[in-house]
Design an enzyme around this catalytic site. Structure first.
Site, short mmCIF file in Angstrom:
data_model
loop_
_atom_site.label_atom_id
_atom_site.label_comp_id
_atom_site.label_asym_id
_atom_site.label_seq_id
_atom_site.Cartn_x
_atom_site.Cartn_y
_atom_site.Cartn_z
N ASN A 6 -26.41 -6.34 17.07
CA ASN A 6 -26.74 -4.95 17.38
C ASN A 6 -27.32 -4.29 16.12
OD1 ASN A 6 -26.41 -2.10 17.55
ND2 ASN A 6 -25.11 -2.39 19.33
N ASP A 8 -28.47 -1.14 15.76
CA ASP A 8 -28.41 0.33 15.72
C ASP A 8 -28.08 0.86 14.32
OD1 ASP A 8 -28.65 0.09 18.43
OD2 ASP A 8 -26.63 0.81 18.89
N HIS A 9 -27.19 0.13 13.64
CA HIS A 9 -26.69 0.65 12.36
C HIS A 9 -27.77 0.60 11.27
CE1 HIS A 9 -22.87 0.89 14.32
NE2 HIS A 9 -23.06 -0.34 14.75
N ARG A 17 -32.38 9.47 6.09
CA ARG A 17 -33.46 10.14 5.35
C ARG A 17 -34.69 10.41 6.23
NH1 ARG A 17 -32.91 9.49 -0.51
NH2 ARG A 17 -30.72 9.96 -0.77
N HIS A 42 -29.10 0.24 21.27
CA HIS A 42 -28.70 1.34 22.16
C HIS A 42 -29.66 2.50 21.95
CE1 HIS A 42 -25.12 4.11 23.53
NE2 HIS A 42 -26.22 4.30 24.23
N ARG A 44 -30.10 5.94 22.66
CA ARG A 44 -29.32 7.07 23.17
C ARG A 44 -30.24 8.16 23.68
NH1 ARG A 44 -24.01 8.17 21.97
NH2 ARG A 44 -22.89 6.36 21.17
N ARG A 48 -30.57 9.39 18.46
CA ARG A 48 -30.01 9.68 17.13
C ARG A 48 -30.25 8.55 16.13
NH1 ARG A 48 -23.54 9.08 17.97
NH2 ARG A 48 -23.86 10.74 19.47
N HIS A 49 -30.44 7.31 16.61
CA HIS A 49 -30.78 6.24 15.67
C HIS A 49 -31.98 5.43 16.16
CE1 HIS A 49 -28.02 4.35 18.44
NE2 HIS A 49 -26.92 4.68 17.79
N GLU A 69 -28.88 -1.34 25.57
CA GLU A 69 -27.73 -0.56 26.03
C GLU A 69 -28.23 0.83 26.37
OE1 GLU A 69 -25.02 -0.44 22.81
OE2 GLU A 69 -24.65 -2.58 22.83
N THR A 99 -19.44 6.56 18.25
CA THR A 99 -19.94 5.33 18.84
C THR A 99 -19.40 5.29 20.27
OG1 THR A 99 -19.97 2.92 18.62
CG2 THR A 99 -17.95 4.02 17.94
N THR A 100 -19.83 4.30 21.05
CA THR A 100 -19.38 4.22 22.44
C THR A 100 -17.86 4.05 22.46
OG1 THR A 100 -21.44 3.06 22.84
CG2 THR A 100 -19.86 3.10 24.64
N GLU A 150 -19.87 -6.79 30.16
CA GLU A 150 -19.51 -6.92 28.75
C GLU A 150 -18.14 -6.27 28.59
OE1 GLU A 150 -22.40 -5.92 25.75
OE2 GLU A 150 -20.83 -5.54 24.28
N HIS A 190 -17.70 -4.83 20.66
CA HIS A 190 -17.28 -3.55 20.11
C HIS A 190 -16.11 -3.75 19.15
CE1 HIS A 190 -16.71 0.69 19.50
NE2 HIS A 190 -17.84 0.88 20.14
N GLY A 191 -16.40 -3.51 17.88
CA GLY A 191 -15.36 -3.57 16.86
C GLY A 191 -15.06 -4.97 16.34
N GLY A 212 -22.36 -5.53 15.83
CA GLY A 212 -23.29 -4.77 15.00
C GLY A 212 -22.72 -4.36 13.67
N1 PXP Z 1 -21.48 -3.68 22.70
C1 PXP Z 1 -21.65 -2.40 23.13
C2 PXP Z 1 -21.84 -2.15 24.59
C3 PXP Z 1 -21.69 -1.33 22.21
O1 PXP Z 1 -21.85 -0.06 22.65
C4 PXP Z 1 -21.56 -1.61 20.83
C5 PXP Z 1 -21.62 -0.49 19.84
O2 PXP Z 1 -22.87 0.09 19.84
C6 PXP Z 1 -21.40 -2.95 20.44
C7 PXP Z 1 -21.34 -3.96 21.39
C8 PXP Z 1 -21.28 -3.35 19.00
O3 PXP Z 1 -20.16 -2.77 18.43
P1 PXP Z 1 -19.94 -2.87 16.87
O4 PXP Z 1 -21.07 -2.15 16.22
O5 PXP Z 1 -18.61 -2.22 16.67
O6 PXP Z 1 -19.95 -4.33 16.53
#
Ligand code: PXP
Length: 241
Positions: A6, A8-9, A17, A42, A44, A48-49, A69, A99-100, A150, A190-191, A212
């Site tokens: 992922n 997004d980060h 910036r 993702h 959004r 935002r990102h 996503e 985050t979600t 998922e 997630h996490g 991510g």
């Molecule tokens: N899967 C989904 C559906 C998510 O929303 C996210 C967070 O954006 C992730 C996976 C990845 O989560 P993490 O960034 O905590 O690894």
């Protein structure tokens, strides 16, 4: 075990910036060099990102699968049908969240989830629902005609102590089994990080992990290609905590 990275980060860092770098498109290319099977992003509603430009360029450049996503709303359906990612993962979305936070409520939002799933599937896009590891949500996902789920691993990742973690892991095992029995493709995420991923990667029915934050954080110190490779190696030899 397939690894979806992922990105997004990376976009979050760019938006700090509001400049051109680091570019999530470049990050996706490096992640693929490190062994990512999928790029997950993702978009959004508030952009935002990740933004539309990122999605469009990623669609043109990603070699593996692209997993978008998105919220189950018409504007996002229109965007997805235009860009045609391989998979759309429907997620709940609240503007104020960092985050979600929880899984999609496929029971409470039955009609819209079903309608959006149908529209995306008619466009040739696989639909996955991001849900808590809960039997009723799995059945509802199946009834909504999703092809995949998922499983939200947040509670497992946040569990305090061995007992709670064991309980949350067994919820994931039961949910993955139930989803597999219904013929759903099973992913999780997630996490997840380098310390908690192995037991989840050891669940037979789970074929894909989307990760991510932990990968991007490690990348700051060791580089993205190595961070992805480290994770890919860990999940290829699962089962040992
Ligand atoms: N899967 C989904 C559906 C998510 O929303 C996210 C967070 O954006 C992730 C996976 C990845 O989560 P993490 O960034 O905590 O690894």
């Amino acid at each position: 075990m397939r690894l979806g990275v992922n990105i997004d980060h990376v976009a979050t860092l760019r938006q700090a910036r509001r400049g051109k770098y680091p570019d999530p498109v470049a990050a996706a290319a490096v992640a693929e060099l490190g062994g990512a099977d999928q790029i997950t992003l993702h978009v959004r509603e508030d952009r935002r990102h990740v933004n539309d430009r990122d999605l469009s360029l990623l669609r043109q450049t990603v070699n593996g699968t692209l997993n978008l996503e998105m919220a189950a709303v018409q504007a996002m359906v229109d965007l997805a049908l235009h860009e045609r990612p391989d998979t759309c993962t429907l997620v709940p979305e609240r503007r104020e969240e960092l985050t979600t936070e929880g899984g999609l409520d496929a029971i409470g939002h039955r009609d819209e989830v079903r309608r959006v799933t149908r529209a995306l599937r008619d466009g040739g896009i696989e639909v996955s629902l991001f849900i808590d590891p809960d039997l009723e949500q799995i059945k509802a996902s199946h009834r909504a005609d999703a092809q995949a789920v998922e499983l939200h691993t947040g509670r497992y990742c946040e569990a305090r102590g061995a007992e709670e973690r064991k309980r949350e892991l067994s919820r994931l095992v039961d949910a993955a089994k139930a989803a597999g029995k219904l013929g759903l493709r099973v992913a999780a995420g997630h996490g997840l990080d380098y310390w908690n991923v192995k037991p989840v990667a050891g669940i037979d029915e789970i074929g894909e992990l989307n990760i991510g934050y932990a990968i991007v954080c490690r990348a700051v110190l060791v580089g993205l290609e190595r961070a992805v490779r480290d994770m890919k190696e860990l999940i290829a030899r699962p089962g040992r905590a």
